[in-house]
Scaffold this motif. Structure first.
Motif, PDB file in Angstrom:
ATOM      1  N   LEU A   1       0.821  -1.200   0.000  1.00  0.00           N
ATOM      2  CA  LEU A   1       0.000   0.000   0.000  1.00  0.00           C
ATOM      3  C   LEU A   1       0.864   1.262   0.000  1.00  0.00           C
ATOM      4  O   LEU A   1       0.554   2.245  -0.688  1.00  0.00           O
ATOM      5  CB  LEU A   1      -0.941   0.004   1.206  1.00  0.00           C
ATOM      6  CG  LEU A   1      -1.969   1.119   1.274  1.00  0.00           C
ATOM      7  CD1 LEU A   1      -2.918   1.058   0.073  1.00  0.00           C
ATOM      8  CD2 LEU A   1      -2.751   1.038   2.562  1.00  0.00           C
ATOM      9  N   MET A   2       1.974   1.221   0.728  1.00  0.00           N
ATOM     10  CA  MET A   2       2.899   2.358   0.721  1.00  0.00           C
ATOM     11  C   MET A   2       3.527   2.547  -0.658  1.00  0.00           C
ATOM     12  O   MET A   2       3.707   3.682  -1.113  1.00  0.00           O
ATOM     13  CB  MET A   2       3.987   2.161   1.778  1.00  0.00           C
ATOM     14  CG  MET A   2       3.485   2.282   3.192  1.00  0.00           C
ATOM     15  SD  MET A   2       4.756   1.967   4.412  1.00  0.00           S
ATOM     16  CE  MET A   2       5.489   3.588   4.518  1.00  0.00           C
ATOM     17  N   LEU A   3       3.841   1.450  -1.317  1.00  0.00           N
ATOM     18  CA  LEU A   3       4.414   1.523  -2.670  1.00  0.00           C
ATOM     19  C   LEU A   3       3.409   2.122  -3.654  1.00  0.00           C
ATOM     20  O   LEU A   3       3.750   3.005  -4.447  1.00  0.00           O
ATOM     21  CB  LEU A   3       4.848   0.122  -3.128  1.00  0.00           C
ATOM     22  CG  LEU A   3       5.467   0.031  -4.508  1.00  0.00           C
ATOM     23  CD1 LEU A   3       6.825   0.719  -4.519  1.00  0.00           C
ATOM     24  CD2 LEU A   3       5.593  -1.406  -4.932  1.00  0.00           C
ATOM     25  N   VAL A   4       2.169   1.675  -3.585  1.00  0.00           N
ATOM     26  CA  VAL A   4       1.119   2.203  -4.468  1.00  0.00           C
ATOM     27  C   VAL A   4       0.889   3.686  -4.181  1.00  0.00           C
ATOM     28  O   VAL A   4       0.750   4.490  -5.115  1.00  0.00           O
ATOM     29  CB  VAL A   4      -0.190   1.394  -4.290  1.00  0.00           C
ATOM     30  CG1 VAL A   4      -1.362   2.087  -4.955  1.00  0.00           C
ATOM     31  CG2 VAL A   4      -0.019  -0.010  -4.835  1.00  0.00           C
ATOM     32  N   SER A   5       0.883   4.052  -2.914  1.00  0.00           N
ATOM     33  CA  SER A   5       0.685   5.467  -2.591  1.00  0.00           C
ATOM     34  C   SER A   5       1.862   6.307  -3.087  1.00  0.00           C
ATOM     35  O   SER A   5       1.673   7.444  -3.525  1.00  0.00           O
ATOM     36  CB  SER A   5       0.482   5.658  -1.094  1.00  0.00           C
ATOM     37  OG  SER A   5       1.638   5.274  -0.375  1.00  0.00           O
ATOM     38  N   GLY A   6       3.080   5.751  -3.067  1.00  0.00           N
ATOM     39  CA  GLY A   6       4.232   6.453  -3.624  1.00  0.00           C
ATOM     40  C   GLY A   6       4.095   6.688  -5.110  1.00  0.00           C
ATOM     41  O   GLY A   6       4.441   7.762  -5.621  1.00  0.00           O
TER      42      GLY A   6
ATOM     43  N   ILE B   1       3.977  10.340  -6.971  1.00  0.00           N
ATOM     44  CA  ILE B   1       4.904  10.671  -8.063  1.00  0.00           C
ATOM     45  C   ILE B   1       4.151  11.071  -9.327  1.00  0.00           C
ATOM     46  O   ILE B   1       4.637  11.883 -10.109  1.00  0.00           O
ATOM     47  CB  ILE B   1       5.856   9.486  -8.334  1.00  0.00           C
ATOM     48  CG1 ILE B   1       6.807   9.316  -7.157  1.00  0.00           C
ATOM     49  CG2 ILE B   1       6.641   9.680  -9.621  1.00  0.00           C
ATOM     50  CD1 ILE B   1       7.652   8.069  -7.226  1.00  0.00           C
ATOM     51  N   SER B   2       2.949  10.528  -9.521  1.00  0.00           N
ATOM     52  CA  SER B   2       2.185  10.827 -10.738  1.00  0.00           C
ATOM     53  C   SER B   2       1.895  12.327 -10.874  1.00  0.00           C
ATOM     54  O   SER B   2       1.750  12.827 -11.984  1.00  0.00           O
ATOM     55  CB  SER B   2       0.888  10.031 -10.777  1.00  0.00           C
ATOM     56  OG  SER B   2      -0.012  10.517  -9.806  1.00  0.00           O
ATOM     57  N   GLY B   3       1.806  13.046  -9.768  1.00  0.00           N
ATOM     58  CA  GLY B   3       1.659  14.493  -9.791  1.00  0.00           C
ATOM     59  C   GLY B   3       0.290  15.005 -10.180  1.00  0.00           C
ATOM     60  O   GLY B   3       0.082  16.202 -10.230  1.00  0.00           O
ATOM     61  N   SER B   4      -0.643  14.161 -10.437  1.00  0.00           N
ATOM     62  CA  SER B   4      -1.979  14.631 -10.798  1.00  0.00           C
ATOM     63  C   SER B   4      -2.840  14.769  -9.539  1.00  0.00           C
ATOM     64  O   SER B   4      -2.343  14.760  -8.424  1.00  0.00           O
ATOM     65  CB  SER B   4      -2.618  13.661 -11.802  1.00  0.00           C
ATOM     66  OG  SER B   4      -2.781  12.396 -11.202  1.00  0.00           O
ATOM     67  N   THR B   5      -4.123  14.906  -9.743  1.00  0.00           N
ATOM     68  CA  THR B   5      -5.031  15.051  -8.596  1.00  0.00           C
ATOM     69  C   THR B   5      -5.082  13.783  -7.746  1.00  0.00           C
ATOM     70  O   THR B   5      -5.516  13.837  -6.593  1.00  0.00           O
ATOM     71  CB  THR B   5      -6.457  15.388  -9.080  1.00  0.00           C
ATOM     72  OG1 THR B   5      -6.880  14.382  -9.990  1.00  0.00           O
ATOM     73  CG2 THR B   5      -6.489  16.749  -9.741  1.00  0.00           C
ATOM     74  N   ILE B   6      -4.642  12.685  -8.304  1.00  0.00           N
ATOM     75  CA  ILE B   6      -4.626  11.427  -7.546  1.00  0.00           C
ATOM     76  C   ILE B   6      -3.516  11.427  -6.492  1.00  0.00           C
ATOM     77  O   ILE B   6      -3.503  10.595  -5.599  1.00  0.00           O
ATOM     78  CB  ILE B   6      -4.494  10.231  -8.521  1.00  0.00           C
ATOM     79  CG1 ILE B   6      -5.025   8.964  -7.877  1.00  0.00           C
ATOM     80  CG2 ILE B   6      -3.071  10.034  -8.959  1.00  0.00           C
ATOM     81  CD1 ILE B   6      -5.270   7.845  -8.840  1.00  0.00           C
ATOM     82  N   ALA B   7      -2.593  12.404  -6.586  1.00  0.00           N
ATOM     83  CA  ALA B   7      -1.506  12.505  -5.612  1.00  0.00           C
ATOM     84  C   ALA B   7      -2.044  12.776  -4.205  1.00  0.00           C
ATOM     85  O   ALA B   7      -1.442  12.344  -3.222  1.00  0.00           O
ATOM     86  CB  ALA B   7      -0.534  13.595  -6.028  1.00  0.00           C
TER      87      ALA B   7
END
Length: 161
Positions: free
Chosen positions: A32-37, A41-47
Motif C-alpha cells: 500500500l505504501m508503494l502504491v501510494s508512492g 509521483i504521478s503528480g496529478s489530482t490522484i496525488a
C-alpha cells in the motif's frame, strides 16, 4: 493429555519455530505504501489520495502495535490469542481430533477439537499461512463442510397456476 494453557515464559526454550502468524499484515501495508508512492509521483489530482494512503499505511505500520497470534513447530502449535496476555495454549499436533478453517464476512476462524473434547476457536486473517501446516501435521483431520441439502418439493407444497 499434553496440551495445556501455560505462561509464555514457560514455553520450551529449545522450540524451533517454523513459522508464525502476526496481527499486522506487514506485506500488505508495504504494498500500500508503494502504491501510494506511485500516486504521489504521478503528480496529478490522484496525488492527494496517495498522501492519504501513505499516511494511513505509515501509521498502521509504525505506530500500531503488533503481536504474535500463533506459532508452528514440528511437535506442536502455540496459540497466543488469550484473554490473559501472559498465557498461551500449547497444542500438540497428535492431540487434534478435528480442525476446520471457517470463512466469515467479518473475520475468519480456526476451529479445533482436541482429543479430550475441548474446543478452541481462534480468530484468523490469513488462510494461506495457516492451512498448509494443518494439512501437513494434522493430515486427514480436517472437518469438511457439508453442502446444504436441497428440499424436495412435495405435491402438497406445489401450487398450480
Amino acid at each position: 493429555m499434553k496440551s495445556k494453557v501455560l505462561k509464555i515464559r514457560n514455553l520450551p526454550a529449545e522450540m524451533q519455530v517454523l513459522n508464525e502468524v502476526k496481527v499486522k499484515p506487514i506485506g500488505s501495508l508495504l504494498a500500500l505504501m508503494l502504491v501510494s508512492g506511485v500516486f504521489i509521483i504521478s503528480g496529478s489530482t490522484i496525488a492527494i489520495m496517495g498522501v492519504v494512503l501513505l499516511a494511513i499505511s505509515s501509521y498502521a505500520l509504525l505506530v500500531m502495535p503488533d503481536r504474535i497470534l500463533m506459532q508452528f513447530t514440528d511437535e506442536f502449535l502455540v496459540l497466543y490469542n488469550r484473554k490473559n496476555r501472559d498465557e498461551c495454549m500449547l497444542i500438540y499436533w497428535d492431540e487434534i481430533l478435528l480442525w476446520q478453517y471457517q470463512k466469515h464476512n467479518n473475520e475468519d476462524q480456526l476451529w479445533l477439537q482436541l482429543t479430550d473434547g475441548q474446543t478452541e476457536t481462534i480468530e484468523c486473517f490469513n488462510r494461506n499461512k495457516i492451512v498448509p501446516y494443518f494439512k501437513i501435521y494434522a493430515k486427514g483431520k480436517e472437518r469438511q463442510l457439508r453442502p446444504a441439502r436441497r428440499r424436495r418439493s412435495t405435491a402438497s407444497s406445489r401450487q398450480k397456476i
